[in-house]
Scaffold this motif. Structure first.
Motif, short mmCIF file in Angstrom:
data_model
loop_
_atom_site.label_atom_id
_atom_site.label_comp_id
_atom_site.label_asym_id
_atom_site.label_seq_id
_atom_site.Cartn_x
_atom_site.Cartn_y
_atom_site.Cartn_z
N LYS A 115 0.80 -1.23 0.00
CA LYS A 115 0.00 0.00 0.00
C LYS A 115 0.83 1.27 0.00
O LYS A 115 0.29 2.35 -0.27
CB LYS A 115 -0.94 -0.02 1.20
N ILE A 116 2.11 1.17 0.31
CA ILE A 116 2.95 2.37 0.31
C ILE A 116 3.93 2.34 -0.86
O ILE A 116 3.85 3.17 -1.77
CB ILE A 116 3.70 2.50 1.64
N GLN A 117 4.85 1.38 -0.86
CA GLN A 117 5.89 1.36 -1.88
C GLN A 117 5.35 1.03 -3.27
O GLN A 117 5.63 1.73 -4.25
CB GLN A 117 6.98 0.35 -1.50
N TYR A 118 4.55 -0.04 -3.36
CA TYR A 118 4.02 -0.43 -4.67
C TYR A 118 3.01 0.58 -5.20
O TYR A 118 2.94 0.83 -6.40
CB TYR A 118 3.40 -1.83 -4.59
N ALA A 119 2.24 1.16 -4.30
CA ALA A 119 1.27 2.18 -4.72
C ALA A 119 2.00 3.42 -5.23
O ALA A 119 1.56 4.07 -6.19
CB ALA A 119 0.36 2.55 -3.56
N ALA A 120 3.13 3.75 -4.61
CA ALA A 120 3.91 4.91 -5.07
C ALA A 120 4.43 4.69 -6.47
O ALA A 120 4.38 5.60 -7.32
CB ALA A 120 5.06 5.16 -4.10
N VAL A 121 4.93 3.49 -6.75
CA VAL A 121 5.42 3.19 -8.10
C VAL A 121 4.27 3.26 -9.10
O VAL A 121 4.42 3.81 -10.21
CB VAL A 121 6.08 1.80 -8.15
N ARG A 122 3.12 2.71 -8.74
CA ARG A 122 1.95 2.78 -9.62
C ARG A 122 1.58 4.22 -9.94
O ARG A 122 1.28 4.56 -11.09
CB ARG A 122 0.76 2.06 -8.97
N ASN A 123 1.64 5.09 -8.94
CA ASN A 123 1.31 6.50 -9.16
C ASN A 123 2.33 7.17 -10.07
O ASN A 123 1.97 8.00 -10.92
CB ASN A 123 1.23 7.23 -7.82
N HIS A 124 3.60 6.84 -9.91
CA HIS A 124 4.64 7.41 -10.78
C HIS A 124 4.43 6.94 -12.22
O HIS A 124 4.59 7.72 -13.16
CB HIS A 124 6.03 7.00 -10.29
N ILE A 125 4.09 5.67 -12.39
CA ILE A 125 3.86 5.14 -13.74
C ILE A 125 2.66 5.83 -14.38
O ILE A 125 2.67 6.14 -15.58
CB ILE A 125 3.65 3.61 -13.69
N ALA A 126 1.63 6.08 -13.59
CA ALA A 126 0.42 6.72 -14.12
C ALA A 126 0.72 8.11 -14.68
O ALA A 126 0.03 8.57 -15.60
CB ALA A 126 -0.64 6.81 -13.03
N LYS A 127 1.74 8.78 -14.15
CA LYS A 127 2.06 10.14 -14.58
C LYS A 127 3.05 10.19 -15.75
O LYS A 127 3.38 11.27 -16.24
CB LYS A 127 2.63 10.92 -13.40
N LEU A 128 3.54 9.03 -16.19
CA LEU A 128 4.51 9.01 -17.28
C LEU A 128 3.90 9.51 -18.59
O LEU A 128 2.74 9.22 -18.88
CB LEU A 128 5.03 7.58 -17.48
N PRO A 129 4.68 10.21 -19.41
CA PRO A 129 4.16 10.67 -20.70
C PRO A 129 3.98 9.53 -21.69
O PRO A 129 3.23 9.65 -22.66
CB PRO A 129 5.25 11.65 -21.18
N THR A 130 4.67 8.43 -21.48
CA THR A 130 4.54 7.23 -22.30
C THR A 130 4.71 6.02 -21.41
O THR A 130 5.48 6.05 -20.45
CB THR A 130 5.57 7.19 -23.43
N LYS A 131 4.01 4.97 -21.73
CA LYS A 131 4.10 3.73 -20.94
C LYS A 131 4.52 2.57 -21.83
O LYS A 131 4.35 1.41 -21.47
CB LYS A 131 2.76 3.44 -20.25
N THR A 132 5.06 2.89 -23.00
CA THR A 132 5.53 1.88 -23.93
C THR A 132 6.95 1.47 -23.56
O THR A 132 7.81 2.33 -23.34
CB THR A 132 5.52 2.43 -25.38
N LEU A 133 7.21 0.18 -23.49
CA LEU A 133 8.51 -0.31 -23.04
C LEU A 133 9.64 0.14 -23.95
O LEU A 133 10.77 0.34 -23.49
CB LEU A 133 8.49 -1.84 -22.94
N SER A 134 9.37 0.31 -25.22
CA SER A 134 10.42 0.76 -26.14
C SER A 134 10.86 2.20 -25.84
O SER A 134 11.90 2.65 -26.34
CB SER A 134 9.93 0.66 -27.59
N ASP A 135 10.09 2.90 -25.01
CA ASP A 135 10.44 4.28 -24.62
C ASP A 135 11.11 4.31 -23.25
O ASP A 135 10.97 5.28 -22.50
CB ASP A 135 9.18 5.16 -24.60
N ALA A 136 11.85 3.25 -22.92
CA ALA A 136 12.45 3.13 -21.58
C ALA A 136 13.36 4.31 -21.25
O ALA A 136 13.35 4.82 -20.13
CB ALA A 136 13.22 1.82 -21.47
N VAL A 137 14.14 4.77 -22.21
CA VAL A 137 15.05 5.88 -21.95
C VAL A 137 14.26 7.16 -21.65
O VAL A 137 14.60 7.92 -20.73
CB VAL A 137 15.98 6.11 -23.16
N GLN A 138 13.18 7.38 -22.40
CA GLN A 138 12.34 8.55 -22.15
C GLN A 138 11.70 8.47 -20.77
O GLN A 138 11.59 9.47 -20.06
CB GLN A 138 11.27 8.66 -23.24
N ILE A 139 11.29 7.27 -20.39
CA ILE A 139 10.69 7.06 -19.07
C ILE A 139 11.71 7.35 -17.98
O ILE A 139 11.42 8.03 -16.99
CB ILE A 139 10.15 5.62 -18.95
N ARG A 140 12.93 6.84 -18.16
CA ARG A 140 13.98 7.11 -17.17
C ARG A 140 14.24 8.61 -17.03
O ARG A 140 14.32 9.14 -15.91
CB ARG A 140 15.27 6.41 -17.61
#
Length: 391
Positions: A115-140
């Motif tokens: 509820k804390i650590q995993y939820a935080a990662v989920r929230n960060h992922i939700a705010k990403l401009p792209t969620k496509t794995l091929s855009d890993a560098v852009q995500i980083r």
């Protein structure tokens, strides 16, 4: 070689298992380049029935004189179908992978971690401009730009672990985040390091709590933290049933997350016995109610509930700059203690003082609920100064 077969009558087509897969064995009377037709099917009763049907078809064609010597009409067509189905599946997004990974990890991790650590990662992922794995560098780059280096590193570490799991689960072919987190440099925050109070500073803090008109209520709680070195969640969750009737022994077996209001087992998932010295025993006896409810909290808040550690720190211990200074912050400003340290350093203070007094690392580890290896790793500087006794 693992080959099993049943003896067939002359001129019949046999069904046999070869290395765990079914194949058809053609009779020697047939002129063909290959004597075997591989089905690609696992050796199971259901697949054996399907293979037998093909064998009967071949036998029927042989008897009618319509046998296909190229064997093309007898080969199962499922391989093409499977490849086409795989190609038709859309690529999974990082959000979808994280949800599946979370479901997989749910039985393996603590509820607070979920509820804390995993939820935080989920929230960060939700705010990403792209969620496509091929855009890993852009995500980083996005995470590094939006979060602190420490938070970005922790988030990428979790995402990489998720992708490693996805590779093992045959959901993706490779992990595009591999090694990214380790390349992010993190400057250690001095406020989070092991920085114990001296014995004199400990006593000054306790005295300041005793003399404070508003926060003197917390004196037993603060003394207990310094005298046991227990984790904050263990102290706020402690109930009288965890303390022996004579207050000589404490059993630390549960902890409370005040953020999530969840009671759980201790961090190490193991209970431990803590022997009370005379001073600690006297403290507990002094606050123990006459009609003691075993389920009652030993250190309740002023309103009778669980002490919220964040509220205690923001009010009594550190304070807030937009409101008022807490006791420890005020003591630093007055020059009575050298520098500000978080409330969790009460634990480090206890462990350090035990080691400086010559208590063995093994014994300190048992009292603190850690392994000797952890104590040696984090308190090596303290143990290095312990003098060898005269024999």
């Amino acid at each position: 070689m693992n080959t099993t077969q049943t003896k067939a009558a002359k001129g019949t087509v046999g069904v046999e298992s070869f290395r765990g897969k079914l194949r058809l064995r053609l009779p020697r009377s047939i002129e063909t380049k290959n004597r075997y037709i591989s089905t690609g099917w696992q050796d199971t009763p259901e697949n054996s029935k399907k293979a037998q049907k093909i064998a009967w078809q071949i036998e029927d064609d042989i008897s009618r004189g319509t046998f296909d010597s190229t064997l093309a009409s007898y080969k199962p067509q499922h391989h093409l179908t499977v490849v086409q189905a795989i190609k038709a599946q859309p690529a999974l997004s990082l959000s979808e992978l994280w949800e599946q990974y979370t479901e997989y990890r749910k039985p393996l991790i603590a509820e607070t971690t979920l509820k804390i650590q995993y939820a935080a990662v989920r929230n960060h992922i939700a705010k990403l401009p792209t969620k496509t794995l091929s855009d890993a560098v852009q995500i980083r780059d996005f995470l590094v730009g939006k979060l602190s280096n420490d938070a970005a590193r922790r988030t990428l570490t979790q995402i990489s672990a998720c992708c490693d799991w996805a590779v093992d689960s045959c959901l993706i072919s490779s992990n595009p985040f591999h090694g990214m987190a380790q390349k992010i440099k993190v400057v250690k925050d001095e406020t989070d390091t092991i920085d114990p109070f001296t014995a004199e500073e400990r006593d000054i803090i306790i005295k300041a709590f005793e003399e404070h008109s508003l926060y003197s209520y917390y004196v037993p709680f603060v003394k207990f933290l310094f005298m046991t070195g227990c984790r904050t969640g263990e102290a706020v969750g402690l109930q009288w049933k965890h303390i022996s009737a004579d207050c000589r022994t404490i059993t630390f077996s549960e902890s409370v997350s005040t953020q999530l209001k969840i009671r759980k087992d201790c961090k190490t998932h193991q209970s431990r016995k803590f022997p009370c010295n005379a001073t600690l025993q006297a403290l507990l006896l002094s606050i123990k109610p006459n009609a003691c409810n075993p389920e009652a909290l030993v250190f309740p808040s002023k309103k009778g509930g669980v002490i919220r550690s964040g509220h205690f720190i923001d009010s009594a211990w550190k304070g807030r700059s937009d409101r008022n200074d807490g006791i420890v912050t005020q003591l630093v400003k007055e020059g009575k203690i050298s520098r500000y340290r978080t409330q969790y350093n009460t634990r480090h203070t206890f462990i350090t003082q035990c080691l400086e007094a010559g208590v063995s690392v093994v014994q300190v580890a048992k009292w603190a609920g850690n392994s000797p290896e952890i104590i040696m790793k984090h308190y090596a500087g303290i143990t290095a100064h312990v003098q060898v006794p005269e024999f």
